[in-house]
Design an enzyme around this catalytic site. Structure first.
Site, PDB file in Angstrom:
ATOM      1  N   VAL A 128       0.873  -1.116  -0.118  1.00 29.52           N
ATOM      2  CA  VAL A 128      -0.042   0.224   0.023  1.00 29.52           C
ATOM      3  C   VAL A 128       0.408   1.184   0.329  1.00 29.52           C
ATOM      4  O   VAL A 128       0.263   2.102  -0.800  1.00 29.52           O
ATOM      5  CB  VAL A 128      -1.210   0.506   1.210  1.00 29.52           C
ATOM      6  CG1 VAL A 128      -1.789   1.452   1.640  1.00 29.52           C
ATOM      7  CG2 VAL A 128      -1.905  -0.971   0.816  1.00 29.52           C
ATOM      8  N   CYS A 129       2.057   1.289   1.066  1.00 32.82           N
ATOM      9  CA  CYS A 129       2.267   2.079   1.143  1.00 32.82           C
ATOM     10  C   CYS A 129       3.104   2.988  -0.020  1.00 32.82           C
ATOM     11  O   CYS A 129       3.039   4.462  -0.545  1.00 32.82           O
ATOM     12  CB  CYS A 129       4.012   2.325   1.645  1.00 32.82           C
ATOM     13  SG  CYS A 129       3.560   1.516   3.508  1.00 32.82           S
ATOM     14  N   PRO A 130       3.930   2.687  -1.400  1.00 33.51           N
ATOM     15  CA  PRO A 130       4.012   3.110  -2.174  1.00 33.51           C
ATOM     16  C   PRO A 130       2.989   3.645  -3.337  1.00 33.51           C
ATOM     17  O   PRO A 130       3.406   4.823  -4.122  1.00 33.51           O
ATOM     18  CB  PRO A 130       4.730   1.964  -3.058  1.00 33.51           C
ATOM     19  CG  PRO A 130       4.263   0.907  -2.957  1.00 33.51           C
ATOM     20  CD  PRO A 130       4.185   0.736  -1.790  1.00 33.51           C
TER      21      PRO A 130
END
EC number: 1.11.1.24
Length: 210
Positions: free
Chosen positions: A63-65
């Site tokens: 999810v982070c990118p």
């Protein structure tokens, strides 16, 4: 994740958490920007810019990118309203650099338009109340800090839920708008829409017009 839920439930008792309306905890740390190592100090922005400070769990995840690149792609919109973005995780600057040097199509970030801060000591995450102690990573906390260094907005998402750039921008613009005396923003307010005066007469005028 049960551990994350447990942390949120007891966080207020364990930490002196920063509250909206109070000064943001200052920090100085290494960061990666423009594929270089730089030093970042939060208080350097006082009197100059608003700051979007957002925490994410780990580099090279999933999810982070999507969040990090979404904020970068719209960085110019934040610049236009005198706002800097700072991303923070518990990873080292070497991990940040490797991720920036990885192409987006391979799960990397590519070049970013704002710094990624390294919180290897976990002190920043802890001071903002987003550290999950038994996992050693941060929840998805986002803080809007004004030019006086005061926290004006905060949200914390669990690990699996990404954040919205649109909603962050909307909230930021509303916060800047209500710096004007005697103006408040109703639900869902966007620039150009009607605001209201925070008094009986002003609120009646607002409700009569909608």
């Amino acid at each position: 994740d049960a551990r994350a839920r447990s942390f949120v439930a007891r966080a207020a008792a364990e930490y002196d958490l920063p509250l909206v309306g109070n000064k943001a905890p200052d920090f100085a740390a290494e960061a990666v920007f423009d594929q270089e190592f730089i030093n970042v100090k939060l208080s350097d922005y006082i009197g100059k810019k608003y700051v979007i400070l957002f925490f994410y769990p780990l580099d090279f995840t999933f999810v982070c990118p999507t969040e990090i690149t979404a904020f970068s792609d719209r960085h110019e919109e934040f610049e236009k309203i005198n706002t800097e973005i700072l991303g923070v995780s518990v990873d080292s600057v070497f991990s940040h650099l490797a991720w920036v040097q990885t192409e987006r199509k391979s799960g990397g970030l590519g070049d970013l338009k704002y710094p990624l801060v390294s919180d290897v000591t976990k002190s920043i995450s802890k001071s903002f109340g987003v550290l999950i102690p038994d996992q050693g990573i941060a929840l998805r906390g986002l803080f809007i800090i004004d030019k006086e260094g005061v926290i004006q907005h905060s949200t914390i998402n669990n690990l699996g839920i990404g954040r919205s750039v649109d909603e962050t921008l909307r909230t930021l613009r509303a916060l800047q708008y209500v710096k004007k005396p005697d103006e408040v923003c109703p639900a869902g307010w966007k620039p150009g829409e009607k605001s209201m005066k925070p008094d009986p007469k002003g609120s009646k005028e607002y409700f009569a017009a909608i």
